[in-house]
Design an enzyme around this catalytic site. Structure first.
Site, PDB file in Angstrom:
ATOM      1  N   THR A 152      -3.465 -23.061  -4.739  1.00 22.50           N
ATOM      2  CA  THR A 152      -4.504 -23.995  -5.693  1.00 22.50           C
ATOM      3  C   THR A 152      -4.148 -24.914  -6.193  1.00 22.50           C
ATOM      4  O   THR A 152      -3.980 -25.479  -5.164  1.00 22.50           O
ATOM      5  CB  THR A 152      -5.632 -22.676  -6.485  1.00 22.50           C
ATOM      6  N   LYS A 175       1.456 -17.541  -6.179  1.00 31.05           N
ATOM      7  CA  LYS A 175       1.003 -18.438  -6.386  1.00 31.05           C
ATOM      8  C   LYS A 175       0.939 -18.872  -8.014  1.00 31.05           C
ATOM      9  O   LYS A 175       0.603 -17.183  -9.027  1.00 31.05           O
ATOM     10  CB  LYS A 175      -0.384 -18.483  -5.962  1.00 31.05           C
ATOM     11  N   THR A 186      -0.653 -15.902 -14.848  1.00 30.39           N
ATOM     12  CA  THR A 186      -2.446 -15.867 -13.607  1.00 30.39           C
ATOM     13  C   THR A 186      -1.852 -15.645 -13.087  1.00 30.39           C
ATOM     14  O   THR A 186      -1.427 -17.170 -12.103  1.00 30.39           O
ATOM     15  CB  THR A 186      -2.837 -17.366 -14.078  1.00 30.39           C
ATOM     16  N   GLU A 266       1.064 -26.677 -14.174  1.00 31.66           N
ATOM     17  CA  GLU A 266       0.072 -27.941 -14.690  1.00 31.66           C
ATOM     18  C   GLU A 266       0.362 -28.958 -15.166  1.00 31.66           C
ATOM     19  O   GLU A 266       0.471 -28.575 -16.235  1.00 31.66           O
ATOM     20  CB  GLU A 266      -1.312 -27.683 -14.519  1.00 31.66           C
ATOM     21  N   ASN A 388      -6.720 -30.178 -15.486  1.00 32.80           N
ATOM     22  CA  ASN A 388      -8.420 -29.021 -16.129  1.00 32.80           C
ATOM     23  C   ASN A 388      -9.212 -29.405 -16.795  1.00 32.80           C
ATOM     24  O   ASN A 388      -9.740 -28.700 -17.262  1.00 32.80           O
ATOM     25  CB  ASN A 388      -7.327 -28.270 -17.014  1.00 32.80           C
ATOM     26  N   SER A 393     -11.990 -25.833  -6.808  1.00 32.74           N
ATOM     27  CA  SER A 393     -11.261 -25.262  -6.029  1.00 32.74           C
ATOM     28  C   SER A 393     -10.477 -25.943  -4.833  1.00 32.74           C
ATOM     29  O   SER A 393     -11.343 -27.117  -4.359  1.00 32.74           O
ATOM     30  CB  SER A 393     -12.253 -23.609  -5.476  1.00 32.74           C
TER      31      SER A 393
END
Length: 393
Positions: A152, A175, A186, A266, A388, A393
């Site tokens: 993603t 991932k 996650t 991220e 964020n 997606s």
């Protein structure tokens, strides 16, 4: 070679049209046998996505013939039709591979609250089914494509493998780049092995491995609704693995994937390892390390290359006496090898700490026992906030 490193597995990664980018977005991993042993661990979040609900049911007998994973949509909080979509996805895979839909795990990742287009998913599964019938499906390119299809916000696929001197192999893909918090971090992870092991044996090994690797990765303190880590066993090597050796190898492989996830968190600029030594118990060491990993004050200081050890102690102090034993004025702290605090007092000047490298190690000595644990996290940056603030997606 990822999930195709172990014998007895085929993989495919295709473009189903679920991602706006038009990239690979659907993967299928098939267990060709002769065994179909399996074990899974799932998110501890009570708000669970439809694929997690479905896959928990599939795992009750420890038999899995295939796993299908899509990016481009989490299929979470999508109403009753969301579970129907998950069921139909398993049925489509079963039809393509001539297996039972009750032996097909389903995983999804992406934006919560948006319906998946079942027509696109089904078409993608048809393409994946054709790819799985080719000789190339057991090769390294197929494993790479599958790993790319589940990305993603990841900037790169995460792959790992281990080849035992005994003759069996482990392979894995993962991932994850955000919402990395325990229970699990996650992520979607698929691990394959051609060792001869039963489902209960795989389950024991997997739960131990995740407890000391993925469950200790805490990027931003946010727990996902879709986390799934699955270990599939084909038995194709015809070699019965020593359970202790297998578990150690599995821990090493999971640790490798964990650090790859950390390194791609991220917006991060620093990879931070928080090691707590001399705690009364390992659980207490993890609790203390996690408190520091979730301190935004600490994480922003690291982003600013500021070795502010006071923020470390402030975070440690949020732990109750019942949860961790320590003398608040008997704690030592070292950052990147520089002893900045001894027994709750300043030691070496913080200016000696070099935070220019990406890797940062924070060592906290509680002087309360002999247990040690490490939690991995990262700094909190402008890029994380920007990414964020408008995630899609």
């Amino acid at each position: 070679m990822s999930v195709t490193a172990a014998a007895g597995f085929a993989a495919a990664g295709v473009t189903a049209g679920l991602k706006k980018s038009g990239g690979l977005d659907l993967a299928v991993v098939q267990n060709l046998g002769p065994l179909t042993s399996a074990a899974s661990v799932f998110t501890m979040n009570r708000c669970q996505a439809n694929p997690v609900i479905w896959s928990k049911q599939v795992m009750t007998d420890g038999v899995v013939s295939a796993i299908v994973l899509n990016s481009g949509g989490a299929n979470c909080y999508t109403g009753s039709i969301g579970f129907q979509t998950t069921h139909a996805t398993a049925e489509a895979v079963a039809a393509q591979l001539n297996v039972s839909s009750g032996d097909v795990l389903v995983c999804s990742t992406g934006l919560i609250g948006e319906q998946l287009n079942l027509g696109l998913v089904t078409a993608g599964i048809f393409d994946a089914g054709r790819a799985l019938k080719t000789a190339e499906s057991t090769g390294p390119e197929a494993g790479l494509a599958a790993a790319q299809a589940i990305m993603t916000t990841d900037t790169r696929p995460k792959l790992s493998e281990h080849r035992s001197p005994a003759g069996w192999t482990l392979g894995g893909m993962a991932k994850g780049a955000g919402m990395l918090a325990p229970g699990l971090a996650t992520m979607l992870v698929v691990i394959t092995t051609d060792a001869v092991l039963t489902s209960p044996q795989l389950d024991t090994a997997l739960r131990h491995a995740t407890a000391v690797t993925f469950d200790r990765l805490d990027s931003d303190g946010c727990m996902s609704t879709n986390d799934t880590v699955t270990l599939l066993g084909s038995g194709a090597s015809d070699i019965e693995a020593d359970e202790a050796e297998f578990t150690a190898a599995l821990v090493a492989l999971c640790a490798d994937l964990t650090l790859q996830l950390q390194g791609d968190a991220e917006g991060s600029g620093h990879d931070v390892a928080i090691e707590v030594r001399n705690a009364r118990t390992e659980t207490e060491a993890v609790t203390v390390a996690r408190a520091v990993s979730r301190s935004n004050l600490f994480k922003t200081a690291i982003f600013g290359n500021d070795p502010n050890w006071g923020r470390v102690l402030a975070a440690v102090g949020t732990i109750s006496e019942a949860d961790a034993a320590f003398d608040p004025y008997g704690i030592d702290v070292a950052i990147n090898g520089v002893q900045v605090c001894t027994a709750g007092e300043p030691d070496q000047p913080r200016e000696l700490v070099d935070l220019a490298p990406r890797a940062v190690t924070v060592l906290i000595d509680l002087h309360a026992g002999d247990a040690t644990a490490t939690v991995w996290t990262n700094d909190l940056t402008h890029d994380y906030v920007e990414e964020n603030s408008a995630y899609a997606s």
